[in-house]
Motif scaffolding. Structure first.
Motif, PDB file in Angstrom:
ATOM      1  N   GLY A 111      18.981 -11.635 -33.560  1.00 21.14           N
ATOM      2  CA  GLY A 111      18.840 -12.293 -32.264  1.00 21.14           C
ATOM      3  C   GLY A 111      19.273 -11.465 -31.081  1.00 21.14           C
ATOM      4  N   ARG A 112      19.723 -10.217 -31.321  1.00 18.74           N
ATOM      5  CA  ARG A 112      20.197  -9.369 -30.233  1.00 18.74           C
ATOM      6  C   ARG A 112      19.018  -8.853 -29.417  1.00 18.74           C
ATOM      7  NH1 ARG A 112      22.743  -5.747 -33.096  1.00 18.74           N
ATOM      8  NH2 ARG A 112      24.665  -6.976 -33.206  1.00 18.74           N
ATOM      9  N   ASN A 113      19.173  -8.864 -28.119  1.00 18.79           N
ATOM     10  CA  ASN A 113      18.121  -8.368 -27.233  1.00 18.79           C
ATOM     11  C   ASN A 113      18.049  -6.852 -27.295  1.00 18.79           C
ATOM     12  OD1 ASN A 113      17.527 -10.965 -26.320  1.00 18.79           O
ATOM     13  ND2 ASN A 113      19.066 -10.868 -24.715  1.00 18.79           N
ATOM     14  N   ARG A 114      16.860  -6.338 -27.371  1.00 15.24           N
ATOM     15  CA  ARG A 114      16.646  -4.904 -27.431  1.00 15.24           C
ATOM     16  C   ARG A 114      15.697  -4.479 -26.317  1.00 15.24           C
ATOM     17  NH1 ARG A 114      17.475  -6.564 -32.580  1.00 15.24           N
ATOM     18  NH2 ARG A 114      18.796  -5.242 -33.910  1.00 15.24           N
ATOM     19  N   VAL A 115      15.908  -3.284 -25.818  1.00 17.47           N
ATOM     20  CA  VAL A 115      15.092  -2.771 -24.719  1.00 17.47           C
ATOM     21  C   VAL A 115      13.827  -2.137 -25.293  1.00 17.47           C
ATOM     22  CG1 VAL A 115      15.037  -1.243 -22.722  1.00 17.47           C
ATOM     23  CG2 VAL A 115      17.179  -2.347 -23.392  1.00 17.47           C
ATOM     24  N   LYS A 116      12.697  -2.472 -24.720  1.00 15.41           N
ATOM     25  CA  LYS A 116      11.440  -1.910 -25.184  1.00 15.41           C
ATOM     26  C   LYS A 116      11.378  -0.418 -24.857  1.00 15.41           C
ATOM     27  CE  LYS A 116       8.814  -6.197 -24.658  1.00 15.41           C
ATOM     28  NZ  LYS A 116       7.638  -6.848 -24.018  1.00 15.41           N
ATOM     29  N   SER A 117      10.618   0.303 -25.675  1.00 20.38           N
ATOM     30  CA  SER A 117      10.485   1.744 -25.458  1.00 20.38           C
ATOM     31  C   SER A 117       9.801   2.042 -24.133  1.00 20.38           C
ATOM     32  CB  SER A 117       9.698   2.377 -26.612  1.00 20.38           C
ATOM     33  OG  SER A 117       8.417   1.781 -26.730  1.00 20.38           O
ATOM     34  N   SER A 118       8.872   1.187 -23.718  1.00 23.55           N
ATOM     35  CA  SER A 118       8.181   1.421 -22.442  1.00 23.55           C
ATOM     36  C   SER A 118       9.152   1.333 -21.273  1.00 23.55           C
ATOM     37  CB  SER A 118       7.051   0.404 -22.267  1.00 23.55           C
ATOM     38  OG  SER A 118       7.565  -0.917 -22.307  1.00 23.55           O
ATOM     39  N   ILE A 119      10.114   0.379 -21.346  1.00 21.06           N
ATOM     40  CA  ILE A 119      11.114   0.262 -20.280  1.00 21.06           C
ATOM     41  C   ILE A 119      12.047   1.461 -20.286  1.00 21.06           C
ATOM     42  CG2 ILE A 119      12.996  -1.167 -19.404  1.00 21.06           C
ATOM     43  CD1 ILE A 119      11.609  -3.587 -20.570  1.00 21.06           C
ATOM     44  N   CYS A 120      12.414   1.937 -21.481  1.00 17.00           N
ATOM     45  CA  CYS A 120      13.269   3.130 -21.575  1.00 17.00           C
ATOM     46  C   CYS A 120      12.574   4.348 -20.981  1.00 17.00           C
ATOM     47  CB  CYS A 120      13.643   3.384 -23.029  1.00 17.00           C
ATOM     48  SG  CYS A 120      14.679   2.117 -23.771  1.00 17.00           S
ATOM     49  N   LEU A 121      11.298   4.527 -21.302  1.00 12.93           N
ATOM     50  CA  LEU A 121      10.559   5.670 -20.763  1.00 12.93           C
ATOM     51  C   LEU A 121      10.398   5.569 -19.250  1.00 12.93           C
ATOM     52  CD1 LEU A 121       7.780   6.029 -23.490  1.00 12.93           C
ATOM     53  CD2 LEU A 121       9.779   7.485 -23.166  1.00 12.93           C
ATOM     54  N   GLU A 122      10.189   4.369 -18.764  1.00  8.24           N
ATOM     55  CA  GLU A 122      10.075   4.184 -17.315  1.00  8.24           C
ATOM     56  C   GLU A 122      11.388   4.528 -16.614  1.00  8.24           C
ATOM     57  OE1 GLU A 122       8.848   0.692 -14.096  1.00  8.24           O
ATOM     58  OE2 GLU A 122       8.837   0.290 -16.256  1.00  8.24           O
TER      59      GLU A 122
END
Length: 311
Positions: free
Chosen positions: A75-86
């Protein structure tokens, strides 16, 4: 002998067979991995924790904790790879002109041009800083605090707002964290006396829960005892004082007076410059002298023979 024969046999195998054997070995170790709390030789050693002293009891409570931990992980929120790259692209664009590899150094690279002006104008304390240096203070609060000159200018602003004790407390905690081990107890007492004690000269505003944890930890002082209080004051300055400093006339005047170094003239290929104060090798000088002597000796002889043939 057995290891040598196994190595020779493995080299004679085909590539497909080697891949199959590697997959089988990986599957074996994944299947036969020791369960939590079991004895494992790899966990023993001078720098590893001893499993014998921290063995986990494999009962119902243990598996309940494992299930609860896995459930929270799902249930932990994870950051999408697209947001990390941005975010990475924004960071790269922001620091593009401040990267000496991507944009070069102004006025010049001291390692190429032998001009040390770049180091002189970017020392810890200068009369007038460069514009790139002042602009970098607005990137983040840590950029301002990590720069000694930016920290001094921020202190001047806080003194005008009668809140300089916050930055003084943060600097004292940094000195405690990175200072000498033999002076930890003395520094803890000084920090408490100057900033946390009732009626202190530079008393800082900390919430009651953080104050209780800090006072409880002072009984057993160590270099990280002020971390909670320091973090509280850090976020207080970051959310309140730092944004107002960037909008203040003090920062705007500093940015307007900042210098922009002019680029020095460079050669077309700076890495092919001749070495200064260089002297040729003695062997080359001797060889050049002999060649000149042969050329001079061959010149008159050739002329005389040609004249005799014509006669």
């Amino acid at each position: 002998m057995q290891a040598r024969e196994q190595l020779r046999a493995s080299k004679q195998r085909r590539k497909a067979d080697r891949i199959v054997l590697e997959c089988q070995e990986q599957a074996y170790w994944l299947t036969n991995k020791p369960c939590p709390g079991a004895f494992d030789v790899l966990d023993l050693g001078p720098e590893r924790c001893n499993v014998l002293s921290s063995r986990v009891a494999l009962n119902a409570d243990h598996y309940k904790r494992e299930i609860e931990h896995s459930r929270r992980a799902l249930g932990r929120n994870r950051v999408k790879s697209s947001i990390c790259l941005e975010s990475f692209m924004k960071y790269s664009e922001q620091y593009l002109h401040h990267d000496p590899i991507m944009s070069g150094c102004l006025p010049s690279n001291p390692w190429i041009s032998d001009d040390t002006s770049h180091w002189t104008i970017n020392t810890d304390m200068v009369g007038t800083p460069t514009r790139l240096r002042v602009e970098r203070w607005s990137f983040s609060f840590m950029e301002l605090l990590n720069d000694s000159m930016g920290r001094r200018e921020f202190m001047i602003y806080l003194e005008k707002e009668f809140s300089a004790e916050n930055l003084c407390f943060w600097v004292a905690c940094e000195d405690l964290r990175h200072g000498e081990s033999s002076k930890i107890i003395l520094k803890v007492e000084e920090v408490y006396k100057n900033f946390l004690a009732p009626g202190a000269a530079r008393w800082v505003n900390i919430d009651s829960r953080t104050m209780e944890r800090t006072l409880e930890g002072i009984k057993r002082p160590h270099r990280f005892i002020m971390d909670d209080a320091q973090m509280h004051i850090y976020f207080l300055m970051k959310k309140d004082s730092y944004p107002r400093y960037l909008k203040s006339e003090l920062y705007k005047n500093m940015l307007a007076k900042a210098i922009v170094p002019q680029e020095t003239k460079k050669s077309v290929f700076p890495f092919m410059r001749r070495q200064r104060h260089s002297s040729p090798s003695p062997a080359m000088v001797t060889q050049a002298t002999e060649d000149d002597g042969k050329a001079k000796g061959a010149g008159p002889t050739g002329t005389s023979s040609t004249t005799n043939s014509q006669i």
